[in-house]
Scaffold this motif. Structure first.
Motif, PDB file in Angstrom:
ATOM      1  N   GLY A   1       0.800  -1.225   0.000  1.00 47.67           N
ATOM      2  CA  GLY A   1       0.000   0.000   0.000  1.00 47.67           C
ATOM      3  C   GLY A   1       0.826   1.266   0.000  1.00 47.67           C
ATOM      4  N   GLU A   2       1.976   1.220   0.677  1.00 51.45           N
ATOM      5  CA  GLU A   2       2.832   2.396   0.766  1.00 51.45           C
ATOM      6  C   GLU A   2       3.799   2.531  -0.408  1.00 51.45           C
ATOM      7  N   ASN A   3       4.140   1.424  -1.051  1.00 51.08           N
ATOM      8  CA  ASN A   3       5.263   1.441  -1.983  1.00 51.08           C
ATOM      9  C   ASN A   3       4.962   0.994  -3.407  1.00 51.08           C
ATOM     10  N   ALA A   4       3.724   0.724  -3.728  1.00 51.84           N
ATOM     11  CA  ALA A   4       3.411   0.218  -5.068  1.00 51.84           C
ATOM     12  C   ALA A   4       2.327   1.063  -5.730  1.00 51.84           C
ATOM     13  N   PRO A   5       2.693   2.203  -6.328  1.00 52.86           N
ATOM     14  CA  PRO A   5       1.698   3.056  -6.994  1.00 52.86           C
ATOM     15  C   PRO A   5       0.892   2.303  -8.054  1.00 52.86           C
ATOM     16  N   PHE A   6       1.529   1.387  -8.764  1.00 48.33           N
ATOM     17  CA  PHE A   6       0.831   0.608  -9.798  1.00 48.33           C
ATOM     18  C   PHE A   6      -0.326  -0.176  -9.182  1.00 48.33           C
ATOM     19  N   ILE A   7      -0.084  -0.820  -8.046  1.00 47.96           N
ATOM     20  CA  ILE A   7      -1.132  -1.609  -7.397  1.00 47.96           C
ATOM     21  C   ILE A   7      -2.242  -0.696  -6.891  1.00 47.96           C
ATOM     22  N   ARG A   8      -1.881   0.416  -6.284  1.00 46.00           N
ATOM     23  CA  ARG A   8      -2.923   1.354  -5.811  1.00 46.00           C
ATOM     24  C   ARG A   8      -3.817   1.779  -6.960  1.00 46.00           C
ATOM     25  N   LYS A   9      -3.208   2.092  -8.101  1.00 48.35           N
ATOM     26  CA  LYS A   9      -3.995   2.501  -9.279  1.00 48.35           C
ATOM     27  C   LYS A   9      -4.921   1.373  -9.722  1.00 48.35           C
ATOM     28  N   GLU A  10      -4.411   0.160  -9.763  1.00 54.95           N
ATOM     29  CA  GLU A  10      -5.206  -0.987 -10.204  1.00 54.95           C
ATOM     30  C   GLU A  10      -6.383  -1.265  -9.264  1.00 54.95           C
ATOM     31  N   LEU A  11      -6.227  -0.934  -7.989  1.00 54.80           N
ATOM     32  CA  LEU A  11      -7.264  -1.248  -7.011  1.00 54.80           C
ATOM     33  C   LEU A  11      -8.322  -0.162  -6.877  1.00 54.80           C
ATOM     34  N   CYS A  12      -8.255   0.854  -7.693  1.00 51.19           N
ATOM     35  CA  CYS A  12      -9.225   1.952  -7.624  1.00 51.19           C
ATOM     36  C   CYS A  12     -10.000   2.096  -8.917  1.00 51.19           C
ATOM     37  N   PRO A  13     -10.812   1.104  -9.256  1.00 51.56           N
ATOM     38  CA  PRO A  13     -11.611   1.234 -10.474  1.00 51.56           C
ATOM     39  C   PRO A  13     -12.678   2.308 -10.300  1.00 51.56           C
ATOM     40  N   SER A  14     -13.024   2.933 -11.394  1.00 62.00           N
ATOM     41  CA  SER A  14     -13.974   4.048 -11.331  1.00 62.00           C
ATOM     42  C   SER A  14     -15.379   3.616 -10.944  1.00 62.00           C
ATOM     43  N   TRP A  15     -15.708   2.327 -11.027  1.00 58.91           N
ATOM     44  CA  TRP A  15     -17.071   1.903 -10.724  1.00 58.91           C
ATOM     45  C   TRP A  15     -17.486   2.217  -9.296  1.00 58.91           C
ATOM     46  N   PHE A  16     -16.537   2.346  -8.361  1.00 61.97           N
ATOM     47  CA  PHE A  16     -16.964   2.713  -7.017  1.00 61.97           C
ATOM     48  C   PHE A  16     -16.645   4.162  -6.681  1.00 61.97           C
ATOM     49  N   GLY A  17     -16.403   4.955  -7.693  1.00 58.52           N
ATOM     50  CA  GLY A  17     -16.255   6.385  -7.512  1.00 58.52           C
ATOM     51  C   GLY A  17     -14.855   6.870  -7.222  1.00 58.52           C
ATOM     52  N   ALA A  18     -13.889   5.968  -7.236  1.00 54.86           N
ATOM     53  CA  ALA A  18     -12.510   6.355  -6.938  1.00 54.86           C
ATOM     54  C   ALA A  18     -11.839   6.891  -8.193  1.00 54.86           C
ATOM     55  N   GLN A  19     -11.240   8.052  -8.069  1.00 57.11           N
ATOM     56  CA  GLN A  19     -10.447   8.602  -9.156  1.00 57.11           C
ATOM     57  C   GLN A  19      -9.100   9.005  -8.576  1.00 57.11           C
ATOM     58  N   MET A  20      -8.081   8.317  -9.012  1.00 57.83           N
ATOM     59  CA  MET A  20      -6.728   8.541  -8.533  1.00 57.83           C
ATOM     60  C   MET A  20      -6.091   9.677  -9.319  1.00 57.83           C
ATOM     61  N   ASP A  21      -5.370  10.548  -8.637  1.00 55.02           N
ATOM     62  CA  ASP A  21      -4.544  11.546  -9.300  1.00 55.02           C
ATOM     63  C   ASP A  21      -3.228  10.855  -9.640  1.00 55.02           C
ATOM     64  N   ALA A  22      -3.016  10.566 -10.909  1.00 48.45           N
ATOM     65  CA  ALA A  22      -1.870   9.752 -11.331  1.00 48.45           C
ATOM     66  C   ALA A  22      -0.539  10.348 -10.896  1.00 48.45           C
TER      67      ALA A  22
END
Length: 161
Positions: free
Chosen positions: A89-110
């Protein structure tokens, strides 16, 4: 500690039939705790290494994590904040991005997401975009320190010591 997400060396949720199959092994507890999970899938337990070399294992990890996020959203009736912490969670930006699909309202600032890595315990960073309907944070942790603090408190409160 075996239930849940596939971890570095622990199996996470498994089909009960696997236990029957593996019960023939005398070292079943060792296998489930130390030789399963990502290590069992790929031979490696380091997520940074797997992101570079074994997308199939990473995809399994992300799939399982998304199932848990979705299950908790359903059980809680929604989501206000999603927090990433711990090693991945702290060290893998790729995984954080993958775990935030837009279907539940999450939008990551890349750009914010890519910047947050190797943070100190207690630090927190907002990585969701302004348009996200939920806030997404990365929070630094020190699990060993927390275990020691709780153990010390338990000892102080014990009548034996």
């Amino acid at each position: 500690p075996l239930e849940g997400l596939v971890m570095a060396t622990r199996a996470g949720d498994v089909d009960p039939g696997l236990i029957a199959f593996l019960s023939q092994r005398e070292d079943l507890e060792k296998v489930l705790n130390y030789e399963s999970g990502l290590k069992g899938l790929s031979g490696h337990s380091d997520m940074a290494e797997l992101i570079k070399t074994d997308r199939e294992s990473v995809d399994i990890y992300c799939y399982r994590a998304q199932k848990y996020i979705g299950a908790y959203i359903a059980a809680l009736g929604g989501l206000d904040v999603l927090v990433f912490s711990g090693g991945v969670g702290e060290n893998a930006p790729f995984i954080r991005k993958e775990l935030c699909p837009s279907w539940f309202g999450a939008q990551m600032d890349a750009s914010l997401n890519k910047k947050v890595c190797n943070i100190e315990a207690g630090e927190s960073f907002l990585v969701s975009s302004k348009n996200s309907s939920i806030k997404i944070y990365v929070v630094g942790s020190n699990e060993n320190q927390m275990i020691a603090l709780h153990a010390e408190k338990a000892l102080r409160n014990s009548k034996r010591y």
